[in-house]
Design an enzyme around this catalytic site. Structure first.
Site, short mmCIF file in Angstrom:
data_model
loop_
_atom_site.label_atom_id
_atom_site.label_comp_id
_atom_site.label_asym_id
_atom_site.label_seq_id
_atom_site.Cartn_x
_atom_site.Cartn_y
_atom_site.Cartn_z
N SER A 148 5.13 -10.55 -21.32
CA SER A 148 3.77 -11.19 -21.34
C SER A 148 3.77 -12.06 -22.80
CB SER A 148 2.58 -10.22 -21.43
OG SER A 148 1.29 -10.92 -22.02
N TYR A 161 -1.49 -2.11 -23.90
CA TYR A 161 -0.57 -3.25 -23.20
C TYR A 161 0.23 -3.78 -24.08
CZ TYR A 161 -0.42 -7.06 -19.93
OH TYR A 161 0.31 -8.36 -19.28
P1 NAD Z 1 -1.69 -7.86 -9.88
O1 NAD Z 1 -2.97 -6.97 -10.14
O2 NAD Z 1 -1.92 -8.99 -9.17
O3 NAD Z 1 -0.45 -7.22 -9.25
C1 NAD Z 1 0.03 -5.81 -9.77
C2 NAD Z 1 0.77 -5.05 -8.66
O4 NAD Z 1 1.11 -3.95 -9.29
C3 NAD Z 1 -0.21 -4.64 -7.47
O5 NAD Z 1 0.03 -4.91 -6.39
C4 NAD Z 1 -0.27 -3.14 -7.75
O6 NAD Z 1 -0.75 -2.35 -6.45
C5 NAD Z 1 1.08 -2.85 -8.31
N1 NAD Z 1 1.05 -1.50 -8.98
C6 NAD Z 1 0.23 -1.14 -9.83
N2 NAD Z 1 0.54 0.09 -10.07
C7 NAD Z 1 1.91 0.40 -9.51
C8 NAD Z 1 2.66 1.51 -9.66
N3 NAD Z 1 2.48 2.77 -10.55
N4 NAD Z 1 3.92 1.43 -8.89
C9 NAD Z 1 4.16 0.40 -7.98
N5 NAD Z 1 3.31 -0.84 -8.02
C10 NAD Z 1 1.98 -0.59 -8.71
O7 NAD Z 1 -1.18 -8.32 -11.34
P2 NAD Z 1 -0.38 -9.47 -11.85
O8 NAD Z 1 -1.07 -10.41 -12.62
O9 NAD Z 1 0.41 -10.25 -10.78
O10 NAD Z 1 0.43 -8.64 -12.80
C11 NAD Z 1 2.10 -8.50 -12.59
C12 NAD Z 1 2.76 -8.36 -13.83
O11 NAD Z 1 2.57 -9.42 -14.72
C13 NAD Z 1 2.04 -7.03 -14.66
O12 NAD Z 1 3.25 -6.50 -15.37
C14 NAD Z 1 1.33 -7.86 -15.77
O13 NAD Z 1 1.18 -7.22 -17.18
C15 NAD Z 1 2.13 -9.21 -15.92
N6 NAD Z 1 1.45 -10.37 -16.62
C16 NAD Z 1 0.30 -10.72 -15.84
C17 NAD Z 1 -0.22 -11.77 -16.55
C18 NAD Z 1 -1.43 -12.40 -15.77
O14 NAD Z 1 -2.20 -13.34 -16.56
N7 NAD Z 1 -1.84 -12.08 -14.67
C19 NAD Z 1 0.11 -12.44 -17.77
C20 NAD Z 1 1.34 -11.93 -18.29
C21 NAD Z 1 1.82 -10.82 -17.62
#
Ligand code: NAD
Length: 266
Positions: A148, A161
């Protein structure tokens, strides 16, 4: 000779964790369009099946697999199932993640441990499981961690985080060194804010905790330092994940690539 770059993943097998939703889903879809067989690994098994079905219906090759990235047995069992169904793993995207926001003084220790378990233990366990395929017979491969901008910058309320996302840089760099001689590359993708369920949930939470409006959270917190006040999209992140997976040589390894509308330019 590494040859010209082609965004073709035919014959490759990829596991993408957390791919039932958001960024992981978009990466799985992009990899499938590029010809890879993809495993949608998620705690949400029903959601993973829905994504796999949609990819198969669109002509790709996908399977859903139940995986809790914090549990070693679950990770190993799910990875073995994928290898059995789709073949040895060439690409791992360690992407599953959640967010819990609170100031340090009221951050529950149990929440801290949960955050580190998903983001750090999950990255370690899935890497270890995938390396079994990648190190066998010098097959090689690529591991991409979903970092991130918070792998480089700090924000209030996000102690666990930010600590975990910084930690992924270290893991990726060690893997680049250990895996290099065995044909394994590693990277960290560092997105800015993307409007997935993870972020939609945070907007009202941050508004409440910072005592500002939701519009102010978006404008003055989330997009404040971007060059154009735009959210990054899941497609932006998926395009970068495709480039990194398809890159033809180890000239590019151990890197952190930031896709954030200029929020972080380090
Ligand atoms: P999201 O909530 O849309 O999807 C996350 C998925 O992870 C979900 O399907 C959930 O069921 C799954 N999950 C949660 N705990 C789990 C576990 N213990 N085992 C297996 N699966 C599990 O989130 P997103 O925004 O797509 O985030 C995905 C990644 O991107 C994360 O690591 C997040 O930190 C990172 N990220 C997101 C953003 C943002 O702005 N959305 C920015 C930077 C980084």
């Amino acid at each position: 000779m590494s040859g010209n770059m082609q965004f073709n993943l035919s014959g490759k097998t990829a596991i993408i964790t957390g791919a039932a939703s958001g960024i992981g889903r978009a990466i799985a879809e992009a990899y499938a369009r590029a010809g890879a067989g993809v495993a949608i690994a998620d705690l949400n098994e029903a959601g993973a099946e829905v994504v796999a079905k949609a990819i198969n219906a669109a002509g790709g090759k996908a399977m859903g697999v139940s995986m809790d990235v914090t549990d070693e047995t679950s990770v190993n069992t799910a990875t073995d199932r994928v290898v059995g169904a789709l073949g040895p793993i060439d690409i791992l995207v360690s992407n599953a993640g959640i967010q819990i926001v609170n100031p340090i003084e009221t951050y529950n220790f149990s929440d801290w441990k949960k955050m580190l378990a998903i983001h750090m233990d999950g990255a370690f366990l899935t890497t270890k499981a995938a390396l079994k395929s990648m190190y066998a017979e010098h097959r090689g491969g690529v591991v991409i961690y979903m970092g991130s901008v918070h792998s480089h910058e700090a924000s209030k309320l996000k102690s666990a985080y930010v600590a975990a996302k910084h930690g992924l840089l270290g893991l990726a760099r060690v893997l680049a060194k250990e895996g290099g001689p065995k044909g394994v590359r590693s990277h960290v993708i560092c997105p800015g804010f993307v409007r997935t369920p993870l972020v939609e949930k945070q907007i009202p939470e941050q508004a409440r905790k910072l005592q500002i409006s939701e519009q102010e959270v978006i404008r003055n917190v989330m997009l404040k330092d971007t060059v154009d006040a735009e959210f990054t999209t899941v497609e932006d992140v998926a395009n970068l994940a495709l480039l990194l997976a398809a890159f033809p040589s180890a000239a590019l390894t151990g890197q952190s690539l930031v896709v954030s509308h200029g929020w972080y330019m380090g």
